[in-house]
Design a protein around this motif. Structure first.
Motif, mmCIF file in Angstrom:
data_model
loop_
_atom_site.group_PDB
_atom_site.id
_atom_site.type_symbol
_atom_site.label_atom_id
_atom_site.label_comp_id
_atom_site.label_asym_id
_atom_site.label_seq_id
_atom_site.Cartn_x
_atom_site.Cartn_y
_atom_site.Cartn_z
ATOM 1 N N PRO A 1 0.786 -1.236 0.000
ATOM 2 C CA PRO A 1 0.000 0.000 0.000
ATOM 3 C C PRO A 1 0.818 1.287 0.000
ATOM 4 O O PRO A 1 0.290 2.340 -0.328
ATOM 5 C CB PRO A 1 -0.819 -0.115 1.291
ATOM 6 N N ASP A 2 2.096 1.240 0.326
ATOM 7 C CA ASP A 2 2.869 2.467 0.529
ATOM 8 C C ASP A 2 3.747 2.864 -0.654
ATOM 9 O O ASP A 2 4.739 3.555 -0.483
ATOM 10 C CB ASP A 2 3.724 2.331 1.786
ATOM 11 N N ILE A 3 3.387 2.506 -1.859
ATOM 12 C CA ILE A 3 4.223 2.829 -3.018
ATOM 13 C C ILE A 3 4.203 4.335 -3.293
ATOM 14 O O ILE A 3 5.240 4.964 -3.412
ATOM 15 C CB ILE A 3 3.774 2.027 -4.257
ATOM 16 N N HIS A 4 3.014 4.909 -3.395
ATOM 17 C CA HIS A 4 2.871 6.345 -3.618
ATOM 18 C C HIS A 4 1.405 6.703 -3.360
ATOM 19 O O HIS A 4 0.510 5.978 -3.803
ATOM 20 C CB HIS A 4 3.259 6.698 -5.055
ATOM 21 N N PRO A 5 1.144 7.829 -2.681
ATOM 22 C CA PRO A 5 -0.251 8.179 -2.381
ATOM 23 C C PRO A 5 -1.097 8.457 -3.625
ATOM 24 O O PRO A 5 -2.315 8.291 -3.591
ATOM 25 C CB PRO A 5 -0.145 9.422 -1.499
ATOM 26 N N GLY A 6 -0.481 8.828 -4.737
ATOM 27 C CA GLY A 6 -1.231 9.129 -5.947
ATOM 28 C C GLY A 6 -1.481 7.932 -6.842
ATOM 29 O O GLY A 6 -2.160 8.051 -7.860
ATOM 30 N N LEU A 7 -0.951 6.789 -6.472
ATOM 31 C CA LEU A 7 -1.094 5.593 -7.298
ATOM 32 C C LEU A 7 -2.499 5.016 -7.187
ATOM 33 O O LEU A 7 -2.999 4.790 -6.086
ATOM 34 C CB LEU A 7 -0.074 4.533 -6.883
ATOM 35 N N ARG A 8 -3.113 4.792 -8.319
ATOM 36 C CA ARG A 8 -4.419 4.133 -8.357
ATOM 37 C C ARG A 8 -4.166 2.655 -8.659
ATOM 38 O O ARG A 8 -3.790 2.301 -9.775
ATOM 39 C CB ARG A 8 -5.295 4.751 -9.433
ATOM 40 N N ALA A 9 -4.357 1.819 -7.663
ATOM 41 C CA ALA A 9 -4.160 0.378 -7.835
ATOM 42 C C ALA A 9 -5.509 -0.289 -8.045
ATOM 43 O O ALA A 9 -6.421 -0.134 -7.237
ATOM 44 C CB ALA A 9 -3.451 -0.208 -6.619
ATOM 45 N N VAL A 10 -5.640 -1.004 -9.134
ATOM 46 C CA VAL A 10 -6.861 -1.742 -9.448
ATOM 47 C C VAL A 10 -6.543 -3.221 -9.281
ATOM 48 O O VAL A 10 -5.640 -3.745 -9.945
ATOM 49 C CB VAL A 10 -7.341 -1.453 -10.888
ATOM 50 N N ARG A 11 -7.241 -3.879 -8.380
ATOM 51 C CA ARG A 11 -7.016 -5.306 -8.123
ATOM 52 C C ARG A 11 -7.557 -6.141 -9.273
ATOM 53 O O ARG A 11 -8.702 -5.987 -9.693
ATOM 54 C CB ARG A 11 -7.689 -5.739 -6.830
ATOM 55 N N VAL A 12 -6.722 -7.029 -9.770
ATOM 56 C CA VAL A 12 -7.116 -7.962 -10.819
ATOM 57 C C VAL A 12 -7.502 -9.270 -10.137
ATOM 58 O O VAL A 12 -6.667 -9.880 -9.470
ATOM 59 C CB VAL A 12 -5.970 -8.195 -11.821
ATOM 60 N N PRO A 13 -8.757 -9.699 -10.271
ATOM 61 C CA PRO A 13 -9.134 -10.971 -9.654
ATOM 62 C C PRO A 13 -8.450 -12.137 -10.362
ATOM 63 O O PRO A 13 -8.339 -12.154 -11.584
ATOM 64 C CB PRO A 13 -10.655 -11.025 -9.839
ATOM 65 N N VAL A 14 -7.984 -13.083 -9.570
ATOM 66 C CA VAL A 14 -7.245 -14.221 -10.104
ATOM 67 C C VAL A 14 -7.809 -15.504 -9.500
ATOM 68 O O VAL A 14 -8.079 -15.565 -8.304
ATOM 69 C CB VAL A 14 -5.737 -14.083 -9.778
ATOM 70 N N VAL A 15 -7.968 -16.503 -10.346
ATOM 71 C CA VAL A 15 -8.409 -17.824 -9.894
ATOM 72 C C VAL A 15 -7.154 -18.630 -9.559
ATOM 73 O O VAL A 15 -6.306 -18.859 -10.419
ATOM 74 C CB VAL A 15 -9.232 -18.538 -10.992
ATOM 75 N N ASN A 16 -7.029 -19.069 -8.301
ATOM 76 C CA ASN A 16 -5.805 -19.710 -7.820
ATOM 77 C C ASN A 16 -5.868 -21.238 -7.786
ATOM 78 O O ASN A 16 -5.328 -21.851 -6.885
ATOM 79 C CB ASN A 16 -5.468 -19.202 -6.416
ATOM 80 N N LEU A 17 -6.508 -21.860 -8.760
ATOM 81 C CA LEU A 17 -6.595 -23.322 -8.754
ATOM 82 C C LEU A 17 -5.260 -23.978 -9.097
ATOM 83 O O LEU A 17 -4.776 -24.839 -8.367
ATOM 84 C CB LEU A 17 -7.679 -23.789 -9.724
ATOM 85 N N THR A 18 -4.668 -23.591 -10.215
ATOM 86 C CA THR A 18 -3.353 -24.085 -10.624
ATOM 87 C C THR A 18 -2.558 -22.898 -11.147
ATOM 88 O O THR A 18 -3.131 -21.841 -11.427
ATOM 89 C CB THR A 18 -3.463 -25.144 -11.744
ATOM 90 N N SER A 19 -1.259 -23.066 -11.316
ATOM 91 C CA SER A 19 -0.452 -21.951 -11.820
ATOM 92 C C SER A 19 -0.866 -21.580 -13.244
ATOM 93 O O SER A 19 -0.861 -20.412 -13.615
ATOM 94 C CB SER A 19 1.033 -22.287 -11.754
#
Length: 144
Positions: free
Chosen positions: A44-62
């Motif tokens: 979370p502490d990279i930069h206050p102006g950074l807009r991070a959008v979470r990409v949903p990922v299915v973690n069944l296999t690599s």
């Protein structure tokens, strides 16, 4: 300029590629650009102006994890208003792509030097998917 950066993981406390991503985002923001980071995990502490959008990922296999990150990040990019897409993960299309992970086929040869073991690993769906994606990158780079 509005820039989207795509990377599975990003942060200063992680490996070299993840740290590179964090430094890149920070510098681009300091230069006055708007930066949207499409990411699975981010400190979370990279930069206050950074807009991070979470990409949903299915973690069944690599293999499924890699495919779902690629598919979901591309879907999210389609809804963003950006001038440039900079991919730091194996996803396409992108305006710029930086290979920040080991070249996979060479990594396999080093990691699995035995002929039979190496052959088996080349049959692994995850590795086959990454080889296929590398071919697509090569074709896209040739066309550009």
């Amino acid at each position: 300029m509005k820039i989207a950066v795509v990377r599975k993981e990003c942060g200063f406390k992680r490996g070299g590629a993840e740290r590179y991503c964090a430094n890149l985002c920070r510098k681009l923001l300091e230069m006055g650009h708007e930066v949207t980071l499409l990411v699975k995990e981010c400190e979370p502490d990279i930069h206050p102006g950074l807009r991070a959008v979470r990409v949903p990922v299915v973690n069944l296999t690599s293999s499924i994890r890699n495919r779902s990150f690629h598919h979901n990040s591309q879907n999210l990019l389609g809804h963003l208003d950006v001038d440039l897409v900079y991919a730091l993960s194996r996803t396409y299309p992108a305006d710029a792509f930086r290979v920040s992970d080991p070249l996979h086929v060479n990594w396999l040869d080093i990691r699995y030097p035995g002929l039979f073991e190496n052959w088996l690993e080349h049959l692994n769906p995850r590795h086959k998917q990454l080889f296929h994606r590398k071919e697509l990158f090569a074709r896209q780079a040739t066309l550009a």
